[in-house]
Design a protein around this motif. Sequence first.
Motif, mmCIF file in Angstrom:
data_model
loop_
_atom_site.group_PDB
_atom_site.id
_atom_site.type_symbol
_atom_site.label_atom_id
_atom_site.label_comp_id
_atom_site.label_asym_id
_atom_site.label_seq_id
_atom_site.Cartn_x
_atom_site.Cartn_y
_atom_site.Cartn_z
ATOM 1 N N GLU A 146 0.985 -1.385 0.128
ATOM 2 C CA GLU A 146 0.078 -0.071 0.396
ATOM 3 C C GLU A 146 0.846 1.002 -0.110
ATOM 4 O OE1 GLU A 146 -2.211 -0.951 3.300
ATOM 5 O OE2 GLU A 146 -4.246 -1.470 2.306
ATOM 6 N N ARG A 147 2.560 1.074 0.385
ATOM 7 C CA ARG A 147 2.991 2.915 0.520
ATOM 8 C C ARG A 147 3.398 2.628 -0.702
ATOM 9 N NH1 ARG A 147 8.639 2.883 0.523
ATOM 10 N NH2 ARG A 147 9.364 4.485 1.873
ATOM 11 N N LYS A 148 4.218 1.500 -1.176
ATOM 12 C CA LYS A 148 4.493 1.487 -2.325
ATOM 13 C C LYS A 148 3.087 2.028 -3.635
ATOM 14 C CE LYS A 148 6.262 -1.699 -6.292
ATOM 15 N NZ LYS A 148 6.113 -3.023 -6.307
ATOM 16 N N LEU A 149 2.245 1.486 -3.390
ATOM 17 C CA LEU A 149 0.346 2.160 -4.710
ATOM 18 C C LEU A 149 0.588 3.343 -3.763
ATOM 19 C CD1 LEU A 149 -0.964 1.208 -6.111
ATOM 20 C CD2 LEU A 149 -2.560 0.891 -4.279
ATOM 21 N N ARG A 150 0.969 4.171 -3.037
ATOM 22 C CA ARG A 150 0.895 5.277 -2.488
ATOM 23 C C ARG A 150 2.113 5.812 -3.157
ATOM 24 N NH1 ARG A 150 -0.959 4.196 2.289
ATOM 25 N NH2 ARG A 150 1.112 4.133 3.126
ATOM 26 N N LEU A 151 2.904 5.909 -3.515
ATOM 27 C CA LEU A 151 4.490 6.233 -4.260
ATOM 28 C C LEU A 151 4.219 6.001 -5.858
ATOM 29 C CD1 LEU A 151 6.943 5.047 -1.978
ATOM 30 C CD2 LEU A 151 5.621 7.472 -1.755
ATOM 31 N N LEU A 152 2.994 5.451 -5.941
ATOM 32 C CA LEU A 152 3.210 5.279 -7.895
ATOM 33 C C LEU A 152 2.494 6.323 -8.349
ATOM 34 C CD1 LEU A 152 3.316 1.782 -7.879
ATOM 35 C CD2 LEU A 152 5.330 2.928 -8.836
ATOM 36 N N LEU A 153 1.102 6.884 -6.992
ATOM 37 C CA LEU A 153 0.211 7.129 -8.102
ATOM 38 C C LEU A 153 0.946 8.893 -7.573
ATOM 39 C CD1 LEU A 153 -3.039 5.390 -5.536
ATOM 40 C CD2 LEU A 153 -2.091 5.462 -8.599
#
Length: 207
Positions: A32-39
């Motif tokens: 989820e942290r990775k997803l936030r950074l990607l978004l």
Amino acid sequence: MSARSRQPPGRAGRLRLRRRLDAAQRGADLLERKLRLLLDRLRALEDTARAAEERWRALTAEAEEWLLKGVVIAGEGAVAEAAPAATGTLDVRWASLMGVRHPDGSHWTPPARDPGEARARTTALVHAEAAYRDAVGAGAEYAVARTAAALLTEEATRTRQRVRALRRHWIPRLTAELAAADQALEQAEHEESVRRRWAAAETPHRR
């Protein structure tokens, strides 16, 4: 064979389930942290792409307008004569975000003219050449942003699917199995306690 049937019985099985559940929860948090950074990066890239596209289209339209004026004034032959002999170079920088390699910028070097080369005959063709040079740079910036956004979008989609699988399926399943293991262990300990009390109560009568 189910995941539950592969667990060893008793406290060892409960400990293994606890560790697997903890690992799944940590994995979901990291994803989820990775997803936030990607978004976050995607939003910035989309803004960059929109601005670059607008500039590219405006410069291309300006260049075409000047080119048309130059052709009307000096003829099509003047366009061929004014074209530089050399070619420009485009260097693309690459970066990595959360393991995703993507283009991260570009540097456009327009072709340089030799001193003896023919020059544009009209002001219109001079303006057209300058606008086309700038349009290539803007087009490269647009292409870099769009390509990077596409690559990060693919990774964001995969990451979101993995998070969904963990949160909706794997973690609930492990939680249920751990609860069942806790209940079974509690039941086994209760039964063992009852057997011990019975054994202690029967011991004096046997003497």
